[in-house]
Design a protein around this motif. Structure first.
Motif, PDB file in Angstrom:
ATOM      1  N   THR A  24      43.657  23.913  72.392  1.00 16.58           N
ATOM      2  CA  THR A  24      43.968  24.290  71.008  1.00 16.58           C
ATOM      3  C   THR A  24      43.921  23.069  70.101  1.00 16.58           C
ATOM      4  OG1 THR A  24      45.378  26.112  71.780  1.00 16.58           O
ATOM      5  CG2 THR A  24      45.664  25.387  69.496  1.00 16.58           C
ATOM      6  N   SER A  63      52.424  31.249  66.064  1.00 16.10           N
ATOM      7  CA  SER A  63      51.379  30.721  66.948  1.00 16.10           C
ATOM      8  C   SER A  63      50.090  31.511  66.789  1.00 16.10           C
ATOM      9  CB  SER A  63      51.846  30.768  68.406  1.00 16.10           C
ATOM     10  OG  SER A  63      52.958  29.917  68.617  1.00 16.10           O
ATOM     11  N   CYS A  64      50.218  32.827  66.610  1.00 16.43           N
ATOM     12  CA  CYS A  64      49.027  33.656  66.392  1.00 16.43           C
ATOM     13  C   CYS A  64      48.344  33.294  65.075  1.00 16.43           C
ATOM     14  CB  CYS A  64      49.407  35.134  66.414  1.00 16.43           C
ATOM     15  SG  CYS A  64      50.036  35.693  68.019  1.00 16.43           S
ATOM     16  N   LEU A  67      46.205  30.309  65.819  1.00 11.93           N
ATOM     17  CA  LEU A  67      45.004  30.671  66.574  1.00 11.93           C
ATOM     18  C   LEU A  67      43.992  31.405  65.702  1.00 11.93           C
ATOM     19  CD1 LEU A  67      46.889  31.670  69.816  1.00 11.93           C
ATOM     20  CD2 LEU A  67      45.322  29.721  69.585  1.00 11.93           C
ATOM     21  N   LYS A  68      44.465  32.166  64.737  1.00 12.88           N
ATOM     22  CA  LYS A  68      43.565  32.790  63.769  1.00 12.88           C
ATOM     23  C   LYS A  68      42.916  31.730  62.880  1.00 12.88           C
ATOM     24  CE  LYS A  68      46.160  37.142  63.593  1.00 12.88           C
ATOM     25  NZ  LYS A  68      47.068  37.998  62.793  1.00 12.88           N
ATOM     26  N   VAL A  72      40.121  31.104  67.106  1.00  6.96           N
ATOM     27  CA  VAL A  72      40.229  31.497  68.513  1.00  6.96           C
ATOM     28  C   VAL A  72      40.635  32.968  68.655  1.00  6.96           C
ATOM     29  CG1 VAL A  72      41.443  31.048  70.700  1.00  6.96           C
ATOM     30  CG2 VAL A  72      40.815  29.138  69.209  1.00  6.96           C
ATOM     31  N   TRP A  73      41.432  33.464  67.719  1.00  7.29           N
ATOM     32  CA  TRP A  73      42.044  34.782  67.865  1.00  7.29           C
ATOM     33  C   TRP A  73      41.039  35.906  68.086  1.00  7.29           C
ATOM     34  CZ3 TRP A  73      46.536  36.209  69.401  1.00  7.29           C
ATOM     35  CH2 TRP A  73      46.952  37.529  69.224  1.00  7.29           C
ATOM     36  N   THR A 118      43.629  33.757  77.447  1.00  2.68           N
ATOM     37  CA  THR A 118      43.764  32.736  76.396  1.00  2.68           C
ATOM     38  C   THR A 118      42.827  31.567  76.680  1.00  2.68           C
ATOM     39  OG1 THR A 118      46.058  33.345  75.960  1.00  2.68           O
ATOM     40  CG2 THR A 118      45.361  31.152  75.256  1.00  2.68           C
ATOM     41  N   LEU A 122      39.695  30.211  74.422  1.00  7.31           N
ATOM     42  CA  LEU A 122      39.641  28.821  73.956  1.00  7.31           C
ATOM     43  C   LEU A 122      38.308  28.173  74.325  1.00  7.31           C
ATOM     44  CD1 LEU A 122      43.304  27.832  74.845  1.00  7.31           C
ATOM     45  CD2 LEU A 122      42.341  27.751  72.541  1.00  7.31           C
ATOM     46  N   ARG A 125      35.501  29.405  72.068  1.00  6.22           N
ATOM     47  CA  ARG A 125      35.528  28.748  70.756  1.00  6.22           C
ATOM     48  C   ARG A 125      35.106  27.288  70.885  1.00  6.22           C
ATOM     49  NH1 ARG A 125      34.406  28.299  65.687  1.00  6.22           N
ATOM     50  NH2 ARG A 125      36.070  27.579  64.297  1.00  6.22           N
ATOM     51  N   LEU A 310      52.422  24.494  70.616  1.00  9.12           N
ATOM     52  CA  LEU A 310      51.490  24.819  69.535  1.00  9.12           C
ATOM     53  C   LEU A 310      52.024  24.356  68.185  1.00  9.12           C
ATOM     54  CD1 LEU A 310      50.188  28.324  70.672  1.00  9.12           C
ATOM     55  CD2 LEU A 310      49.180  26.062  71.040  1.00  9.12           C
TER      56      LEU A 310
END
Length: 411
Positions: A24, A63-64, A67-68, A72-73, A118, A122, A125, A310
């Protein structure tokens, strides 16, 4: 994406540790224009294998958002189960805490995602960036730091020269040991037994945490009629439990769950991990910063371990982007101190909360049990206090980095 056999690789940032927090960080930094090299001991294929560790993580709302923000989301969303409610109870007591996402009206409390999915997301991406190199399997042979930069020599002979070294390599961090950063730890004499189950009835997106004398027992919703279990048990009993036959182990699991999910069946393997609290006294040194479990490992009682990591990632990215934009050396002590000051206080509060909760609930002493049950019932009726705990579960308490708020660093 394999190990680069060039003798020397020049980069701005070298990350030791290609786990979920490390990847991440690499993606977030690369998205903001940094040249990044990631070094890990485990091959990519092993990291994404179903048999690697069997765990799933509760990703808080904040955390979401991160990731967005880093793209990555979309790769994770098909495998993400929204957490719509959390129910906390003290064994068989009728007194409990109940949190639901509709109270705050801003989406789910978080999502449950199996760690394997996950990692796969990752890596997908990661492959979209030309300014990230992933070197694995590779082991660090030597680290040298100076006023002008850092040099990481790998056992293969590859040398990575960079301005900044990030240790995101877990509790046994090679980077932390190299920097001789002191740590403190508490052994809980508990293990976390992890497995997944299929069940007859829907979980309805509800996460359950039950406090038993041996420790918390969590039933966490996964996609479909499946749940991830985190069963905290006294360490001296773990070998016996792990050596049970499949039928006997499944029977013990079903007994602890109760009948509300109908028939249950254990699917996949079972894993056991020792539980402890560990934290570094400092997160930074010359041209070096620690992130995630390398800086702090906590009890899984609140499901906040990865979320803390994160938060570290988001804070460090913001600090480095700001420093670069004003022409500062990203490895300068003053820059890294900004990161450490930002994260140390928030993380320390979580250490104290998780340690205190585990000690309070991992016993069956009558007067203490009565007091904690009444306390839970009282919190359940006091809306502001209940909303605070809900915000904490969503990861939205404290001074949040912009990426955790879903905001661009250029705004």
């Amino acid at each position: 994406m394999g190990a680069d056999k060039a003798k020397t690789i020049k980069s701005e940032i070298v990350i030791v540790g290609g786990g979920m927090a490390g990847l991440t960080a690499a993606i977030g930094l690369a998205q903001h224009g940094f040249e990044v090299v990631v070094v890990d001991m485990v091959p990519k294929g092993d990291l994404t294998a179903a048999s690697y560790d069997g765990r799933a993580s509760a990703l808080a709302y904040a955390s979401c958002q991160l990731l967005k923000a880093i793209g990555v989301w979309p790769y994770m969303e098909p495998y993400a189960q929204p957490i719509l409610e959390i129910r906390v109870s003290d064994g068989p007591s009728l007194l409990h805490l109940h949190f639901d996402n509709e109270t705050l009206g801003d989406g789910p409390l978080g999502h449950m995602v199996e760690n394997r999915h996950t990692r796969i997301a990752l890596f997908k991406r990661l492959e979209e960036f030309e300014n990230i190199r992933f070197l694995a399997p590779e082991k660090v042979a030597d680290i040298n730091r100076s006023a002008s930069g850092v040099s990481v020599t790998l056992e293969s002979g590859v040398c990575v020269d960079a301005d900044l070294l990030l240790g995101i390599d877990g509790r046994g961090s090679v980077v932390r040991r190299h920097a001789d950063l002191p740590t403190s730890s508490i052994e809980y004499k508990q293990h976390g037994i992890v497995c997944s189950v299929e069940h007859e009835h829907s979980h309805c997106g509800i996460a359950h945490e039950r406090f038993l004398p041996s420790g918390p027992f969590a039933i966490l919703p996964l996609t479909g009629n499946r749940s991830s279990l985190v069963w905290t048990e006294k360490s001296h009993l773990v070998d016996t439990i792990m050596n049970l036959s499949d039928r006997a182990f499944e029977s013990e699991v079903a007994r602890r769950i109760g009948g509300f999910l109908g028939e249950v069946k254990v699917v996949g393997g079972r894993w056991a991990y020792p539980i402890s609290l560990q934290y570094a006294h400092s997160y930074v040194s010359d041209r070096l910063a620690l992130i995630g479990d390398a800086a702090h490992g906590i009890h899984p009682i609140s499901g906040q371990g990865l979320n803390l990591g994160l938060k570290d990632v988001a804070a460090l990215i913001e600090v480095l982007v700001v420093a670069r934009n004003v022409g500062l050396d990203i490895g300068a002590t003053s820059v890294l101190d900004n990161y450490a000051q930002w994260r140390t206080t928030d993380n320390a509060a979580v250490y104290a909360i998780t340690d205190g909760f585990n000690r309070l609930f991992s016993n069956d002493i009558g007067p203490i049990k009565l007091a904690r049950d009444l306390g839970m019932a009282a919190v359940n009726e006091v809306t502001p206090l209940k909303n605070f705990f809900m915000s904490h579960a969503r990861g939205t308490v404290g001074e949040l980095p912009k990426l955790l708020r879903g905001e661009s660093l250029t705004s």
